[in-house]
Write an enzyme that holds these catalytic residues in place. Structure first.
Site, PDB file in Angstrom:
ATOM      1  N   HIS A   1       0.831  -1.203   0.000  1.00 18.84           N
ATOM      2  CA  HIS A   1       0.000   0.000   0.000  1.00 18.84           C
ATOM      3  C   HIS A   1       0.865   1.252   0.000  1.00 18.84           C
ATOM      4  O   HIS A   1       2.101   1.176  -0.038  1.00 18.84           O
ATOM      5  CB  HIS A   1      -0.996  -0.017   1.170  1.00 18.84           C
ATOM      6  CG  HIS A   1      -0.376  -0.148   2.533  1.00 18.84           C
ATOM      7  ND1 HIS A   1       0.467   0.804   3.071  1.00 18.84           N
ATOM      8  CD2 HIS A   1      -0.486  -1.111   3.484  1.00 18.84           C
ATOM      9  CE1 HIS A   1       0.849   0.450   4.275  1.00 18.84           C
ATOM     10  NE2 HIS A   1       0.292  -0.724   4.559  1.00 18.84           N
TER      11      HIS A   1
ATOM     12  N   HIS B   1       3.744   1.618   2.526  1.00 20.80           N
ATOM     13  CA  HIS B   1       4.968   0.897   2.170  1.00 20.80           C
ATOM     14  C   HIS B   1       5.751   1.673   1.118  1.00 20.80           C
ATOM     15  O   HIS B   1       6.985   1.779   1.192  1.00 20.80           O
ATOM     16  CB  HIS B   1       4.629  -0.494   1.612  1.00 20.80           C
ATOM     17  CG  HIS B   1       3.859  -1.357   2.543  1.00 20.80           C
ATOM     18  ND1 HIS B   1       2.728  -2.052   2.164  1.00 20.80           N
ATOM     19  CD2 HIS B   1       4.033  -1.647   3.858  1.00 20.80           C
ATOM     20  CE1 HIS B   1       2.257  -2.745   3.176  1.00 20.80           C
ATOM     21  NE2 HIS B   1       3.031  -2.503   4.233  1.00 20.80           N
TER      22      HIS B   1
ATOM     23  N   CYS C   1      -4.266  -6.695  20.874  1.00 20.98           N
ATOM     24  CA  CYS C   1      -4.936  -6.444  19.598  1.00 20.98           C
ATOM     25  C   CYS C   1      -4.408  -7.428  18.572  1.00 20.98           C
ATOM     26  O   CYS C   1      -3.215  -7.401  18.238  1.00 20.98           O
ATOM     27  CB  CYS C   1      -4.692  -5.010  19.117  1.00 20.98           C
ATOM     28  SG  CYS C   1      -5.409  -4.703  17.468  1.00 20.98           S
TER      29      CYS C   1
ATOM     30  N   CYS D   1      -3.154  -5.582  15.285  1.00 18.80           N
ATOM     31  CA  CYS D   1      -1.831  -4.950  15.421  1.00 18.80           C
ATOM     32  C   CYS D   1      -0.766  -5.953  15.843  1.00 18.80           C
ATOM     33  O   CYS D   1       0.433  -5.658  15.762  1.00 18.80           O
ATOM     34  CB  CYS D   1      -1.871  -3.834  16.467  1.00 18.80           C
ATOM     35  SG  CYS D   1      -2.988  -2.475  16.096  1.00 18.80           S
TER      36      CYS D   1
ATOM     37  N   CYS E   1      -9.654  -0.893  19.400  1.00 17.34           N
ATOM     38  CA  CYS E   1      -8.483  -0.478  18.625  1.00 17.34           C
ATOM     39  C   CYS E   1      -8.908   0.565  17.594  1.00 17.34           C
ATOM     40  O   CYS E   1      -9.789   0.296  16.762  1.00 17.34           O
ATOM     41  CB  CYS E   1      -7.854  -1.673  17.916  1.00 17.34           C
ATOM     42  SG  CYS E   1      -6.525  -1.190  16.789  1.00 17.34           S
TER      43      CYS E   1
ATOM     44  N   HIS F   1      -8.245  -0.750  13.874  1.00 19.91           N
ATOM     45  CA  HIS F   1      -9.000  -1.885  13.329  1.00 19.91           C
ATOM     46  C   HIS F   1     -10.477  -1.877  13.717  1.00 19.91           C
ATOM     47  O   HIS F   1     -11.247  -2.711  13.235  1.00 19.91           O
ATOM     48  CB  HIS F   1      -8.352  -3.200  13.793  1.00 19.91           C
ATOM     49  CG  HIS F   1      -6.958  -3.383  13.271  1.00 19.91           C
ATOM     50  ND1 HIS F   1      -5.838  -2.989  13.987  1.00 19.91           N
ATOM     51  CD2 HIS F   1      -6.497  -3.877  12.104  1.00 19.91           C
ATOM     52  CE1 HIS F   1      -4.745  -3.256  13.275  1.00 19.91           C
ATOM     53  NE2 HIS F   1      -5.121  -3.779  12.146  1.00 19.91           N
TER      54      HIS F   1
ATOM     55  N   LYS G   1      -8.372   8.779   6.672  1.00 19.25           N
ATOM     56  CA  LYS G   1      -7.403   7.699   6.658  1.00 19.25           C
ATOM     57  C   LYS G   1      -7.891   6.611   5.708  1.00 19.25           C
ATOM     58  O   LYS G   1      -9.074   6.271   5.669  1.00 19.25           O
ATOM     59  CB  LYS G   1      -7.245   7.115   8.073  1.00 19.25           C
ATOM     60  CG  LYS G   1      -6.117   6.114   8.171  1.00 19.25           C
ATOM     61  CD  LYS G   1      -5.866   5.686   9.593  1.00 19.25           C
ATOM     62  CE  LYS G   1      -4.731   4.673   9.660  1.00 19.25           C
ATOM     63  NZ  LYS G   1      -4.445   4.235  11.035  1.00 19.25           N
TER      64      LYS G   1
ATOM     65  N   LYS H   1      -9.972  -0.159   4.108  1.00 11.93           N
ATOM     66  CA  LYS H   1     -10.724  -1.080   3.255  1.00 11.93           C
ATOM     67  C   LYS H   1     -12.220  -0.974   3.520  1.00 11.93           C
ATOM     68  O   LYS H   1     -13.039  -1.059   2.609  1.00 11.93           O
ATOM     69  CB  LYS H   1     -10.255  -2.517   3.503  1.00 11.93           C
ATOM     70  CG  LYS H   1      -8.879  -2.823   2.953  1.00 11.93           C
ATOM     71  CD  LYS H   1      -8.513  -4.272   3.241  1.00 11.93           C
ATOM     72  CE  LYS H   1      -7.104  -4.596   2.770  1.00 11.93           C
ATOM     73  NZ  LYS H   1      -6.718  -5.993   3.102  1.00 11.93           N
TER      74      LYS H   1
END
Length: 472
Positions: A18, A21, A124, A127, A143, A146, A293, A296
């Site tokens: 993504h 990265h 989590c 994470c 979290c 997530h 942010k 998905k």
């Protein structure tokens, strides 16, 4: 000539590459190319983090062995690095047998600072990290990354005694022996360090089967962060080889979301091994999509491969290195991207190249070999890792050359028969464009290479057959 070692955070293979990265890779690559251009000997590390429950469970869901799934996804990231034209020299997978063996030896060396204890608290799964009660309370038990409730765990783990290293870490951060960039992140880390607990570095095998076995206790598996962080030195051959020629790293490039691990956990490991801390931790912000942010669940994730395939690599590198601030959160929209492509890359640079090459051909101007001294302002910005500002500096040179052509009007000088004046003007413009190519090389290596190839020639300079950046 100096030896320069640069590190990127190795991505977890439980997903696709993504934008985050890409930013790790791009920023490290810019600095690597800059230092290579200064004549330094540079090593740049990339790799993949392949252990952990998420990898194991996703492999099972997909009907694959965990080894096959990890290999398949590791290749995705390797292909992605190549697609970005990252000038890496070393690559590692945490499933490499040498890495596994070296991790186990690192554990043995850390044993004076390791103890066993029961853990009763929050975790989590997304994470893959333990959560303090304070953090649990601040996030109301959910979290934020997530959007799932934290899981209650009670298990026996091994711990690394962070308390053994806190004072040393604090001193080195405060004195910039390990510089944290940007500066405001340094204050965040010092605040986190105050309450930093000892950290779990293992999990029971019944809870985490896919990982590196703890030496001397086959019922325990190394927790992913100890395994993953160690890659920065195992890739150099530690502890089998003396790594002092390359370590400490000149810079490690990480996203802000994993800054605490690289500025608290990683320094503790290094100090426990008797190794120096990295000279700099360079932390970049997040790339947002229309102010939000990327997620998905929201459906606003921007696929970097899609952007590259649609617009080309240097268009991708241009936007994310110039219009995404090196350190702060920045916003991506397709409208902004298309605008920067058409009005900056195509109009400012692409048109300048074609226009100047056409004038040179008409006036029979030959190319030349050119190597200039980089401006002190540019060198300072690059040395301070202010890459988006350094890119701006280079782009202002592009815009200045466009203005210079319009002011000099070499076509009118040619019409008036002022041959020597035309040659002088075009020589200066060509020199200016070759200087720009040097400034752009760390950012747009493909485009800079084409400029140099086009204008450093013994023949009369000829225009490109097709525009370098055709309008969309």
């Amino acid at each position: 000539m100096s030896k320069v070692y640069l590190c990127t955070a190795i991505p977890y293979v439980n997903g696709n590459p993504h934008i985050g990265h890409a930013m790790d890779y791009l920023l490290a690559d810019v600095y690597a190319r800059f230092r290579c251009g200064l004549g330094d000997d540079v090593r740049l590390q990339v790799g993949t983090d392949e252990h952990g429950n998420k990898v194991f469970s996703t492999a099972s869901k997909n009907g694959l062995s965990v080894e096959a799934y990890a290999a398949e996804n590791s290749k995705k990231f390797q292909d992605f690095v190549n697609k970005l034209n990252i000038s890496y020299t070393d690559t590692i997978r945490t499933t490499d047998p040498d890495h596994v063996r070296r991790c186990q030896e690192i554990w043995r060396q850390l044993e004076p600072h390791i103890y066993a204890a029961d853990y009763d608290g929050w975790y989590c799964e997304g994470c893959e990290r333990f959560v303090t009660q304070k953090e649990y309370d601040e996030n109301n038990g959910i979290c934020p990354d997530h959007q799932k409730p934290y899981e209650k765990l009670t298990e026996k783990n091994y711990y690394l005694r962070i308390a053994d290293f806190k004072d040393n870490i604090r001193t080195q951060i405060e004195n910039n022996k390990m510089q944290i960039l940007p500066e405001f992140r340094k204050q965040e880390v010092l605040k986190l360090l105050e309450d930093a607990p000892d950290i779990s570095i293992s999990r029971p095998r019944k809870q985490l089967s896919w990982g590196v076995s703890v030496p001397g206790d086959d019922d325990q598996v190394m927790y992913v962060w100890l395994d993953a962080l160690s890659n920065y030195i195992t890739i150099l051959g530690y502890p089998d080889q003396d790594i002092s020629e390359w370590w400490p790293a000149n810079a490690q490039f990480v996203g802000k979301d994993i800054l605490r691990f690289h500025t608290i956990t990683w320094p503790a490991i290094l100090l426990g091994l008797g190794l120096p801390l990295p000279q700099r931790i360079v932390s970049h912000g997040h790339v947002l999509a229309d102010g939000q942010k990327m997620s998905k669940s929201i459906g606003n994730v921007v696929d970097p491969v899609e952007v590259i395939e649609k617009h080309g690599l240097d268009a991708f590198r241009y936007f994310f290195l110039r219009h995404v601030d090196t350190f702060a959160d920045s916003d991506f929209t397709w409208e902004k991207f298309e605008d920067s492509y058409n009005h900056e890359l195509a109009d400012d640079l692409g048109n300048l190249i074609q226009r100047l090459a056409t004038l040179c051909q008409k006036n029979k101007i030959h190319g030349r070999t050119w190597k200039s001294d980089l401006a002190p302002e540019y060198l300072q910005l690059m040395g301070d890792f202010e890459f988006s500002k350094a890119f701006d500096y280079a782009w202002h040179k592009v815009q200045d050359l466009n203005k210079a052509i319009d002011m000099a009007k070499p076509w009118e000088l040619a019409k008036n028969g002022e041959v020597e004046k035309v040659r002088q003007v075009l020589d200066e413009l060509v020199n200016g464009l070759l200087e720009v190519a040097e400034l752009l090389t760390p950012f747009l290596p493909g485009t800079a290479g084409k400029i140099i190839e086009l204008f450093q020639t013994q023949e009369v300079i000829s225009p490109l057959e097709t525009p370098m950046f055709p309008k969309r």
